[in-house]
Motif scaffolding. Sequence first.
Motif, PDB file in Angstrom:
ATOM      1  N   ALA A 158       1.088  -1.053   0.203  1.00  9.35           N
ATOM      2  CA  ALA A 158       0.122   0.057  -0.300  1.00  9.35           C
ATOM      3  C   ALA A 158       1.310   1.451  -0.120  1.00  9.35           C
ATOM      4  N   MET A 159       1.144   2.004  -0.921  1.00  7.01           N
ATOM      5  CA  MET A 159       1.519   3.312  -1.054  1.00  7.01           C
ATOM      6  C   MET A 159       0.813   4.191  -1.358  1.00  7.01           C
ATOM      7  N   PRO A 160       1.300   5.880  -0.713  1.00  3.36           N
ATOM      8  CA  PRO A 160       0.035   6.552  -0.650  1.00  3.36           C
ATOM      9  C   PRO A 160      -0.268   7.227  -1.829  1.00  3.36           C
ATOM     10  N   THR A 161       0.860   7.565  -2.611  1.00  2.00           N
ATOM     11  CA  THR A 161       0.570   7.851  -4.165  1.00  2.00           C
ATOM     12  C   THR A 161       1.339   7.950  -5.277  1.00  2.00           C
ATOM     13  N   LYS A 162       0.326   8.088  -6.041  1.00  2.00           N
ATOM     14  CA  LYS A 162       1.020   7.929  -7.851  1.00  2.00           C
ATOM     15  C   LYS A 162       2.080   8.971  -7.875  1.00  2.00           C
ATOM     16  N   SER A 163       1.041  10.049  -8.056  1.00  2.00           N
ATOM     17  CA  SER A 163       1.240  11.667  -8.167  1.00  2.00           C
ATOM     18  C   SER A 163       2.950  12.111  -8.065  1.00  2.00           C
ATOM     19  N   LEU A 164       3.850  11.587  -6.594  1.00  4.08           N
ATOM     20  CA  LEU A 164       5.058  12.039  -6.445  1.00  4.08           C
ATOM     21  C   LEU A 164       5.708  10.922  -6.667  1.00  4.08           C
ATOM     22  N   GLU A 165       6.578  11.499  -7.029  1.00  8.34           N
ATOM     23  CA  GLU A 165       7.839  10.758  -8.142  1.00  8.34           C
ATOM     24  C   GLU A 165       8.223   8.826  -6.985  1.00  8.34           C
ATOM     25  N   ARG A 166       8.713  10.195  -5.922  1.00  6.93           N
ATOM     26  CA  ARG A 166       9.258   9.429  -4.946  1.00  6.93           C
ATOM     27  C   ARG A 166       8.562   7.486  -4.991  1.00  6.93           C
ATOM     28  N   TRP A 167       7.278   8.286  -4.870  1.00  2.88           N
ATOM     29  CA  TRP A 167       6.368   6.297  -4.169  1.00  2.88           C
ATOM     30  C   TRP A 167       5.982   5.314  -5.487  1.00  2.88           C
ATOM     31  N   SER A 168       6.399   6.197  -6.825  1.00  8.31           N
ATOM     32  CA  SER A 168       5.881   6.018  -7.756  1.00  8.31           C
ATOM     33  C   SER A 168       7.683   4.810  -7.874  1.00  8.31           C
ATOM     34  N   ARG A 169       8.334   5.617  -7.969  1.00  5.89           N
ATOM     35  CA  ARG A 169       9.263   4.451  -8.000  1.00  5.89           C
ATOM     36  C   ARG A 169       9.194   3.031  -6.831  1.00  5.89           C
ATOM     37  N   ASP A 170       9.101   3.627  -5.177  1.00  8.26           N
ATOM     38  CA  ASP A 170       8.798   3.233  -4.816  1.00  8.26           C
ATOM     39  C   ASP A 170       8.396   1.820  -4.516  1.00  8.26           C
ATOM     40  N   GLY A 171       6.968   2.086  -4.676  1.00  8.07           N
ATOM     41  CA  GLY A 171       6.379   1.222  -5.176  1.00  8.07           C
ATOM     42  C   GLY A 171       6.332   0.166  -6.718  1.00  8.07           C
ATOM     43  N   ASP A 229      17.707   6.075  -0.968  1.00 14.04           N
ATOM     44  CA  ASP A 229      18.467   5.129  -2.305  1.00 14.04           C
ATOM     45  C   ASP A 229      17.030   5.241  -1.850  1.00 14.04           C
ATOM     46  N   THR A 230      16.050   4.808  -2.001  1.00 10.04           N
ATOM     47  CA  THR A 230      14.130   4.149  -2.807  1.00 10.04           C
ATOM     48  C   THR A 230      14.637   2.637  -2.708  1.00 10.04           C
ATOM     49  N   ARG A 231      15.964   2.063  -3.547  1.00 16.28           N
ATOM     50  CA  ARG A 231      16.352   0.918  -3.975  1.00 16.28           C
ATOM     51  C   ARG A 231      16.761   0.505  -2.837  1.00 16.28           C
ATOM     52  N   ALA A 232      17.758   0.300  -2.314  1.00  9.16           N
ATOM     53  CA  ALA A 232      17.967  -0.242  -1.162  1.00  9.16           C
ATOM     54  C   ALA A 232      16.554   0.025  -0.214  1.00  9.16           C
ATOM     55  N   LEU A 233      16.266   0.653   0.107  1.00  9.61           N
ATOM     56  CA  LEU A 233      15.308   0.320   1.248  1.00  9.61           C
ATOM     57  C   LEU A 233      14.019  -0.707   0.309  1.00  9.61           C
ATOM     58  N   GLY A 234      13.751  -1.385  -0.619  1.00  8.69           N
ATOM     59  CA  GLY A 234      12.970  -1.563  -1.454  1.00  8.69           C
ATOM     60  C   GLY A 234      13.269  -2.984  -1.385  1.00  8.69           C
ATOM     61  N   ASP A 235      14.958  -2.691  -1.011  1.00  6.81           N
ATOM     62  CA  ASP A 235      15.627  -4.221  -1.492  1.00  6.81           C
ATOM     63  C   ASP A 235      15.582  -4.958  -0.148  1.00  6.81           C
ATOM     64  N   GLU A 236      15.831  -3.429   1.071  1.00  9.34           N
ATOM     65  CA  GLU A 236      15.810  -4.559   3.128  1.00  9.34           C
ATOM     66  C   GLU A 236      14.268  -4.577   2.977  1.00  9.34           C
TER      67      GLU A 236
END
Length: 383
Positions: free
Chosen positions: A57-70, A315-322
């Motif tokens: 569950a992500m907050p929004t797709k309109s902000l770049e960082r949440w789109s990337r995270d999801g 670096d949300t890639r690192a967060l997603g990986d963890e």
Amino acid sequence: MSRTIKSIVTMLLGMVLALSLGACSAERGGEAPAGGDEGGDSASEPAAASDALIGIAMPTKSLERWSRDGSHLEEKLQEMGYRTSLQYADNKVEQQISQIQNMINEGPEVLVVASIDGSALGPVLDQAAAKGVKVIAYDRLIRDTESVDYYATFDNYRVGQLQGEYIATALDLENNEGPFTFEPFAGSPDDNNARYFFAGAWDQLGDYVDSGVLNVVSGKAPASVDQWQSIGIQAWMAPAAQSEMENRINSFYRGTKVQAVLAPNDALALGIAQALEANGYEVGDDWPVITGQDADQANVRNILAGKQAMTVWKDTRALGDEVAVMVDQIVKGEEVDVNDTETYDNGTKVVPSYLLDPVVITKDNVEEKLVDSGYYKAADLGL
């Protein structure tokens, strides 16, 4: 005995011996038939990853960082063999609650939740807990509930520290009496992380405000960290930050210029920069020091153009990986990675957490940190 009878007896004895050896071999090897997955121990083995559903569950797709995270977390989990249900809630709390409820009904093993309102999800997560679903709070702490099992984030207090340290160094506050004109902003009042960002920055800058070295001309300086919400920008919206900055400029900066702005993230920094441009500020000596966070593409371009001094990159890639590793450990019944069991009290419990380190980005290290690492292509940033 005739030769014919001897031949028949020999053949029969050979067949009996072959059958006996085959049976002994099967007993010793215990091997399942080729192509099958049967066997006495199969029932005790953990289910394959492909049998497990993970809700995101992500907050929004309109902000770049949440789109990337999801998208990154979903991709990582699918590479590991998991089924996923990824939902964006358009920054609407009730929509996120409904989405989480629907995910619970699908029977996930784990829910990964980046909350919109960190205090609004207790009841729906209680439903998840009742069904044995584990919950990982992603980047934003979920408050006021026992039904959150783990928290994964960057060191949010450190994010604010880095922003405050940058302003203090850029203006050489330790050696200059000033006064320097300064305007502070804070993040969304319903985002628990926003308090940590502000606390980290104010611990670096608050004394300079109290002594007058930093002059908050608008008067919008919280009396303490606990009053940070008084300058918060709801939902981290750039247009709201732009409007607020324009109001401050028009009301308090007639004949003078603002020299530094504490912007806790890039969306707010973008709106603030637009307000400055609209009011005649020009890049160069006229332009204030502006902080940020997230290394959004538009903001990195602004850094290269001199319209923003820095951003704190997580670096949300690192967060997603963890988080993917933590999900896998939960599903497999293994010990889950955490490195902080003291800091993040959600009002009901201290949530076991995994913290990652943020990085300061300036025009001097954009290429090294963001391009060479593959986070952006050089062409994305006009390099």
